[in-house]
Design a protein around this motif. Structure first.
Motif, PDB file in Angstrom:
ATOM      1  N   VAL A 147       0.831  -1.204   0.000  1.00  0.00           N
ATOM      2  CA  VAL A 147       0.000   0.000   0.000  1.00  0.00           C
ATOM      3  C   VAL A 147       0.865   1.253   0.000  1.00  0.00           C
ATOM      4  O   VAL A 147       0.574   2.231  -0.702  1.00  0.00           O
ATOM      5  CB  VAL A 147      -0.956  -0.004   1.209  1.00  0.00           C
ATOM      6  CG1 VAL A 147      -1.726   1.316   1.295  1.00  0.00           C
ATOM      7  CG2 VAL A 147      -1.929  -1.170   1.115  1.00  0.00           C
ATOM      8  N   LEU A 150       1.975   1.998  -3.411  1.00  0.00           N
ATOM      9  CA  LEU A 150       0.901   2.588  -4.210  1.00  0.00           C
ATOM     10  C   LEU A 150       0.801   4.090  -3.964  1.00  0.00           C
ATOM     11  O   LEU A 150       0.657   4.881  -4.896  1.00  0.00           O
ATOM     12  CB  LEU A 150      -0.441   1.939  -3.868  1.00  0.00           C
ATOM     13  CG  LEU A 150      -0.694   0.509  -4.353  1.00  0.00           C
ATOM     14  CD1 LEU A 150      -2.078   0.047  -3.909  1.00  0.00           C
ATOM     15  CD2 LEU A 150      -0.563   0.407  -5.865  1.00  0.00           C
ATOM     16  N   CYS A 166      -4.917   5.949   2.955  1.00  0.00           N
ATOM     17  CA  CYS A 166      -3.934   4.860   2.867  1.00  0.00           C
ATOM     18  C   CYS A 166      -2.823   5.030   3.904  1.00  0.00           C
ATOM     19  O   CYS A 166      -2.428   4.060   4.580  1.00  0.00           O
ATOM     20  CB  CYS A 166      -3.333   4.807   1.466  1.00  0.00           C
ATOM     21  SG  CYS A 166      -4.478   4.302   0.165  1.00  0.00           S
ATOM     22  N   GLU A 196      -7.621  -4.354   4.377  1.00  0.00           N
ATOM     23  CA  GLU A 196      -8.166  -4.614   3.037  1.00  0.00           C
ATOM     24  C   GLU A 196      -9.556  -3.995   2.894  1.00  0.00           C
ATOM     25  O   GLU A 196      -9.865  -3.369   1.873  1.00  0.00           O
ATOM     26  CB  GLU A 196      -8.247  -6.118   2.782  1.00  0.00           C
ATOM     27  CG  GLU A 196      -6.925  -6.781   2.469  1.00  0.00           C
ATOM     28  CD  GLU A 196      -7.095  -8.255   2.179  1.00  0.00           C
ATOM     29  OE1 GLU A 196      -8.075  -8.855   2.693  1.00  0.00           O
ATOM     30  OE2 GLU A 196      -6.274  -8.802   1.445  1.00  0.00           O
ATOM     31  N   LEU A 203      -8.648   0.607  -3.810  1.00  0.00           N
ATOM     32  CA  LEU A 203      -7.992  -0.420  -4.614  1.00  0.00           C
ATOM     33  C   LEU A 203      -8.871  -0.843  -5.792  1.00  0.00           C
ATOM     34  O   LEU A 203      -8.361  -1.160  -6.865  1.00  0.00           O
ATOM     35  CB  LEU A 203      -7.663  -1.629  -3.731  1.00  0.00           C
ATOM     36  CG  LEU A 203      -6.651  -1.357  -2.615  1.00  0.00           C
ATOM     37  CD1 LEU A 203      -6.426  -2.617  -1.789  1.00  0.00           C
ATOM     38  CD2 LEU A 203      -5.329  -0.859  -3.181  1.00  0.00           C
ATOM     39  N   SER A 207      -7.811  -0.732  -9.638  1.00  0.00           N
ATOM     40  CA  SER A 207      -7.948  -1.919 -10.475  1.00  0.00           C
ATOM     41  C   SER A 207      -8.706  -1.596 -11.756  1.00  0.00           C
ATOM     42  O   SER A 207      -8.347  -2.048 -12.854  1.00  0.00           O
ATOM     43  CB  SER A 207      -8.663  -3.022  -9.701  1.00  0.00           C
ATOM     44  OG  SER A 207      -8.843  -4.166 -10.497  1.00  0.00           O
TER      45      SER A 207
END
Length: 231
Positions: A147, A150, A166, A196, A203, A207
């Protein structure tokens, strides 16, 4: 091999950690260790001083060797690492020492077995439980690192608020890992599931962006191929 390699190996066999410390602290020895593997002597099946110390369960010796440059994840030609040997011989304290000093729980032998697999095969229950817990902890830590990567990637196009979400989630889990005592595998799994769930919307967005970019690249490649045929 050098005489000091032989002497260190002999001290490992006898458990003489004081003499090992003396060799490393002797004037000039530390510099030599940086240039040459002082733990490099191997027995007839390819185990060096560190691997032998782990097989014998000499935790103090193992810590001393690793402190002075021994490679924690070095493996024999068949893939047995220090953690494999400590685990399959049932040396729990040595397993804990190796984990503390960064041993790889995912290293595999020529049969594809991890340290935990050997511990289970030889019914070293305490070692197996310790390694399963270590893997659960590493899984959570790896996810937090994922994370963080990211957040730091400018190509992900996260908003400031998304980055803050995050960052806060990662900080909370890192603090938990540092402060928790007597944790269980279930605790680490629950913490992984929690982060999660917290980050799932972000996320999912990333995606979707990734899939869109892949489709765009495929379409662009198709246009290029058609152009090649036409011309």
């Amino acid at each position: 091999m050098t005489s000091i390699q032989t002497e260190i190996f002999t001290c490992v066999l006898s458990g003489d950690v004081e003499s090992i410390t003396g060799y490393f602290e002797r004037e000039g020895v530390t510099d030599e260790a940086q240039e040459k593997d002082m733990c490099g002597m191997k027995d007839e099946v390819g185990r060096n001083a560190l691997l032998t110390g782990c097989m014998l369960g000499r935790s103090d010796v193992v810590r001393e060797l690793l402190t002075h440059g021994a490679r924690v994840d070095e493996q024999t030609v068949r893939g047995y690492s220090s953690l494999h040997l400590a685990a399959c011989w049932g040396h729990l304290q040595t397993v804990r020492t190796l984990l503390e000093l960064g041993a790889d729980t995912q290293a595999e032998t020529f049969r594809g077995e991890r340290p935990v697999d050997l511990a289970q095969r030889y019914s070293r229950t305490d070692c197996a439980d310790c390694l399963i817990l270590a893997e659960a902890k590493q899984d959570l830590m790896s996810y937090v690192a994922f994370v963080k990567d990211l957040v730091s990637d400018p190509e992900k196009n996260l908003t400031k608020e998304e980055k803050n979400i995050c960052t806060r989630a990662c900080s909370a889990k890192s603090d938990w890992i540092q402060s928790v005592k007597h944790s269980t595998v279930s605790d680490f799994i629950a913490q992984r599931k929690d982060i999660e769930n917290t980050l799932q919307p972000i996320l999912s967005k990333l995606s979707a962006q990734c899939k869109h970019q892949q489709h765009f690249c495929i379409a662009l490649k198709s246009l290029h191929n058609v152009g090649t045929i036409l011309y």
